[in-house]
Design a protein around this motif. Structure first.
Motif, short mmCIF file in Angstrom:
data_model
loop_
_atom_site.label_atom_id
_atom_site.label_comp_id
_atom_site.label_asym_id
_atom_site.label_seq_id
_atom_site.Cartn_x
_atom_site.Cartn_y
_atom_site.Cartn_z
N ARG A 165 19.76 55.81 79.62
CA ARG A 165 18.11 55.06 80.30
C ARG A 165 18.50 53.06 79.44
O ARG A 165 17.38 52.53 79.99
CB ARG A 165 17.37 55.80 80.44
N GLU A 166 18.40 53.32 78.16
CA GLU A 166 17.86 52.17 77.46
C GLU A 166 19.42 50.94 77.15
O GLU A 166 19.62 50.60 76.17
CB GLU A 166 17.80 52.93 76.32
N HIS A 167 20.63 51.86 78.16
CA HIS A 167 21.70 50.89 78.10
C HIS A 167 21.25 49.57 79.06
O HIS A 167 21.27 50.21 80.02
CB HIS A 167 22.55 52.28 78.28
N ARG A 207 20.24 58.99 77.02
CA ARG A 207 19.97 57.79 76.33
C ARG A 207 20.44 56.64 77.19
O ARG A 207 20.34 55.57 76.86
CB ARG A 207 21.12 58.27 74.72
N LYS A 260 22.02 50.43 83.28
CA LYS A 260 20.86 49.61 84.17
C LYS A 260 21.31 49.18 85.08
O LYS A 260 21.03 48.87 86.21
CB LYS A 260 19.48 49.02 83.21
N HIS A 319 26.19 48.20 74.70
CA HIS A 319 26.06 47.37 76.13
C HIS A 319 26.64 46.63 77.23
O HIS A 319 26.13 46.71 78.31
CB HIS A 319 24.03 47.26 75.59
#
Length: 324
Positions: A269-271, A267, A275, A90
Motif C-alpha cells: 500500500r506504500e509502494h 506493505r 498504487k 518504487h
C-alpha cells in the motif's frame, strides 16, 4: 582456491523447488539453456547427477535431494539477512497472475498501462503456484478464488461466468445441439460444474464426461481442437469467440463459484508503483464489467455477430447466478 559455485547453487535450488526448468528459468530471468548450463557445471563440480529429467519435469536424485537439504536453508538465510538492507524500488513492480488470466485478459490491456507509466519497470510472473508474499518477491497477484486470503488485502475485479463453448469444427457434419441436447455430446471437464449447469438449465447429464483435464488452459486447448464442448470461462473464451475460433452455443450463462481478485500484502500500500497499477487495474476491471453486461452469444460459425437489443434483454433475464 577455486571459487565456490554460488550462482550454480542458487540455480539448482530454484530448479529443485520449481521441479521444472522453464519455470525456474523464468523466476531467475534466465534462458532455459543458461539455467541448464549452470546445473551441468554443478554436476561436474560435484561429480553427481542431481536431476532426472522426464516429460513431467525434474525429479531429484538421492544426491540431489541431499544437496538441496543441506544448501537451501543457507541460501534462504542469506536472502533473509539481506532483505532489510535492500530498499524496495518504487519504480519496479513485480506481479503474479494465473497463466489463463495473464494471456486472455491482463496482457492485452497491459500496453495501456505501460504507455501511461513508461518509467515503471514491470515484472510479470505467470504461474499457478500460490504466492508467498513473505519472501518479498511479489508486490501483488491476480488470483481466482473466493476472495479470502488470510493476512492479505483482496479487491474484487470482476465475477466469472460459465457458458458452453465449442470449436466450429465440431459441427462440420452435425447440427449444433439444442440446450436440452447437451448431454448427448462429448462434454469436456476440468472441475467444471456441469451437474449444476444441468440442474439450472435442464437436460440430462451424461453418464460420464468425455475427457477430464487438470487445468483450464489444457481444457480450452482441447476445446479449440474440437474434442468436445466445455463450460468456458467468459474471460478466457471471449477473445476466442470474437475471433471465430470458438463458438458460444447459447445465451445462457452461469455464475462461477469463484471470481477474479487483486491480492496484495499490507506493505504494498506504500509502494508508489503499485498504487498507480492498482488505480489503473480497478478502472480497467470496471470497464470490463460494463462491457460484460452487453456481451451476447456468438451464433455464427465464422465469427462474432451481435444480437438485437430485444434478444439481448431476453438473454440477460436467463442468466442464473450460482452459489456464492
Amino acid at each position: 582456491m577455486e571459487r565456490l559455485p554460488l550462482n550454480a547453487l542458487l540455480v539448482f535450488v530454484t530448479a529443485a523447488r520449481a521441479q521444472n526448468m522453464t519455470r525456474a528459468a523464468e523466476r531467475l530471468h534466465l534462458t532455459v539453456s543458461a539455467l541448464s548450463h549452470q546445473v551441468r557445471l554443478l554436476e561436474q563440480r560435484t561429480g553427481c547427477t542431481l536431476f532426472l529429467r522426464g516429460p513431467r519435469g525434474l525429479k531429484l536424485t538421492a544426491e540431489g535431494a541431499c544437496l538441496l537439504e543441506k544448501v537451501a536453508p543457507h541460501l534462504d538465510a542469506i536472502e533473509l539477512a539481506l532483505r532489510p538492507l535492500t530498499l524496495r524500488r518504487h519504480t519496479a513492480l513485480s506481479l503474479s497472475a494465473l497463466p489463463s488470466m495473464a494471456s486472455s485478459w491482463l496482457v492485452p490491456r497491459l500496453p495501456r498501462f505501460v504507455a501511461l507509466r513508461p518509467d515503471l519497470e514491470l515484472n510479470l510472473d505467470s504461474s499457478i503456484e500460490r504466492v508467498d508474499f513473505a519472501d518479498g518477491r511479489f508486490d501483488a497477484a491476480l488470483r481466482y478464488g473466493l476472495g479470502e486470503w488470510e493476512g492479505l488485502h483482496s479487491e474484487l475485479l470482476f465475477e466469472e461466468w460459465l457458458t458452453p463453448v465449442a470449436s466450429p469444427a465440431l459441427f462440420t457434419d452435425r447440427a449444433r445441439p439444442r440446450l436440452d441436447q447437451l448431454g448427448q455430446w462429448p462434454l469436456l471437464c476440468e472441475d467444471d460444474p456441469w451437474p449444476r449447469w444441468f440442474e439450472q438449465f435442464g437436460g440430462e447429464a451424461p453418464a460420464r464426461f468425455g475427457v477430464t483435464f487438470s487445468d483450464s488452459e489444457t481444457l480450452q486447448r482441447a476445446t479449440l481442437e474440437g474434442m468436445g464442448i466445455s463450460l468456458g470461462r467468459a474471460t478466457m473464451a471471449r477473445p476466442l469467440i470474437e475471433s471465430g475460433r470458438l463458438m458460444g452455443l447459447f445465451p445462457e450463462r452461469m455464475k462461477a463459484r469463484y471470481a477474479h481478485y487483486l491480492v496484495y500484502p499490507d506493505r504494498s500500500r506504500e509502494h508508489a508503483g503499485f498504487k498507480a497499477f492498482r488505480e489503473w487495474l480497478l478502472a480497467e476491471a470496471e470497464s470490463f464489467r460494463a462491457t460484460e453486461q452487453d456481451a451476447v452469444s456468438v451464433e455464427s460459425n465464422t465469427g462474432a455477430k451481435k444480437a438485437p437489443r430485444a434478444r439481448l434483454a431476453r438473454a440477460l433475464t436467463r442468466i442464473t447466478p450460482g452459489d456464492p
